[in-house]
Design a protein around this motif. Structure first.
Motif, mmCIF file in Angstrom:
data_model
loop_
_atom_site.group_PDB
_atom_site.id
_atom_site.type_symbol
_atom_site.label_atom_id
_atom_site.label_comp_id
_atom_site.label_asym_id
_atom_site.label_seq_id
_atom_site.Cartn_x
_atom_site.Cartn_y
_atom_site.Cartn_z
ATOM 1 N N THR A 78 -26.792 -9.886 31.132
ATOM 2 C CA THR A 78 -25.327 -9.482 31.463
ATOM 3 C C THR A 78 -25.240 -8.528 32.697
ATOM 4 N N ALA A 79 -26.549 -7.894 32.869
ATOM 5 C CA ALA A 79 -26.293 -6.886 33.967
ATOM 6 C C ALA A 79 -26.736 -7.712 35.412
ATOM 7 N N MET A 80 -27.245 -8.688 35.318
ATOM 8 C CA MET A 80 -27.789 -9.444 36.466
ATOM 9 C C MET A 80 -27.168 -10.367 37.139
ATOM 10 N N TYR A 81 -26.582 -11.083 36.209
ATOM 11 C CA TYR A 81 -26.008 -12.475 36.311
ATOM 12 C C TYR A 81 -24.630 -12.506 36.049
ATOM 13 N N ASP A 82 -23.688 -13.229 36.851
ATOM 14 C CA ASP A 82 -22.257 -13.265 36.805
ATOM 15 C C ASP A 82 -22.025 -14.755 36.464
ATOM 16 N N PHE A 83 -21.669 -14.814 35.042
ATOM 17 C CA PHE A 83 -21.506 -16.051 34.470
ATOM 18 C C PHE A 83 -19.994 -15.881 33.695
ATOM 19 N N PRO A 84 -19.419 -17.272 33.285
ATOM 20 C CA PRO A 84 -18.314 -17.117 32.492
ATOM 21 C C PRO A 84 -18.414 -16.383 31.388
ATOM 22 N N LEU A 85 -17.306 -15.469 31.026
ATOM 23 C CA LEU A 85 -17.509 -14.661 29.762
ATOM 24 C C LEU A 85 -18.547 -13.488 29.546
ATOM 25 N N PHE A 88 -17.263 -10.624 27.949
ATOM 26 C CA PHE A 88 -16.898 -10.786 26.644
ATOM 27 C C PHE A 88 -18.437 -10.412 26.019
ATOM 28 N N PHE A 89 -19.426 -11.204 26.359
ATOM 29 C CA PHE A 89 -20.649 -10.737 26.011
ATOM 30 C C PHE A 89 -21.251 -9.395 26.028
ATOM 31 N N PHE A 90 -20.949 -8.727 27.252
ATOM 32 C CA PHE A 90 -21.197 -7.461 27.418
ATOM 33 C C PHE A 90 -21.049 -6.490 26.265
ATOM 34 N N TRP A 91 -19.810 -6.657 25.746
ATOM 35 C CA TRP A 91 -19.331 -6.290 24.424
ATOM 36 C C TRP A 91 -19.521 -6.797 23.190
ATOM 37 N N ALA A 92 -19.743 -8.025 23.183
ATOM 38 C CA ALA A 92 -19.964 -8.655 21.757
ATOM 39 C C ALA A 92 -21.411 -8.701 21.456
ATOM 40 N N LEU A 93 -22.344 -8.381 22.335
ATOM 41 C CA LEU A 93 -23.917 -8.189 21.986
ATOM 42 C C LEU A 93 -24.002 -6.690 21.243
ATOM 43 N N MET A 94 -22.806 -5.952 21.285
ATOM 44 C CA MET A 94 -23.165 -4.648 20.463
ATOM 45 C C MET A 94 -22.355 -4.860 18.976
#
Length: 157
Positions: A78-85, A88-94
């Protein structure tokens, strides 16, 4: 300003009752410390303790490795790649922080056990008797605990 004695009496009674309720179990434990049964301790040291230590060590290693791999991989992606959503995953993984480990364990058993809906569906559609591996063991517990606790590593990474 003087307060009536009756206003001070009720809180003190609650405090005394709370202290008594806490001290009774502690007194029972302290009283039991004086009784030593060598036969029970010999049995525990010979038969129970080695198995418990082995299971604990396997659980610590499994959960430690699982949380380290899941948490650091998810954080790096989530920090190194720019992918769709990605946001969303940055927050959803918590989100697993909001679910207690025992709830995830019961959910896992309900879904993946022999009589669970996923195994029933695979049996009905494909005729495979036991599709998912047995989960009522140390590996299943390590998986559930890893899925519950990886957000702590994710947040730190």
């Amino acid at each position: 300003m003087n307060t009536p004695a009756s206003k001070l009496l009720l809180p003190r009674l609650w405090l005394a009752a709370s202290v008594v309720l806490i001290l009774i179990p502690l007194a029972v434990i302290v009283a039991a410390l004086g009784e030593f049964d060598a036969e029970i301790w010999t049995f525990l040291l010979d038969y129970q303790l080695p198995e418990l230590l082995k299971n604990t060590l396997l659980l610590v290693v499994g959960v430690g490795a699982g949380t380290a791999v899941l948490g650091t991989t998810a954080a790096w992606l989530t920090a190194m790649y720019d992918f769709p959503l990605r946001r969303f995953f940055f927050w959803a993984l918590m989100l697993p922080l909001a679910v207690p480990a025992y709830v995830l364990a019961f959910t896992q058993i309900g879904l993946f056990d022999y009589g669970g809906p996923l195994n029933n569906w695979v049996r009905a559609h494909y005729g495979i008797e036991q599709f998912f591996p047995e989960i009522r063991n140390g590996f299943g517990l390590a998986a559930v605990m890893s899925l519950t606790f990886y957000p702590y590593v994710y947040l730190l990474a």
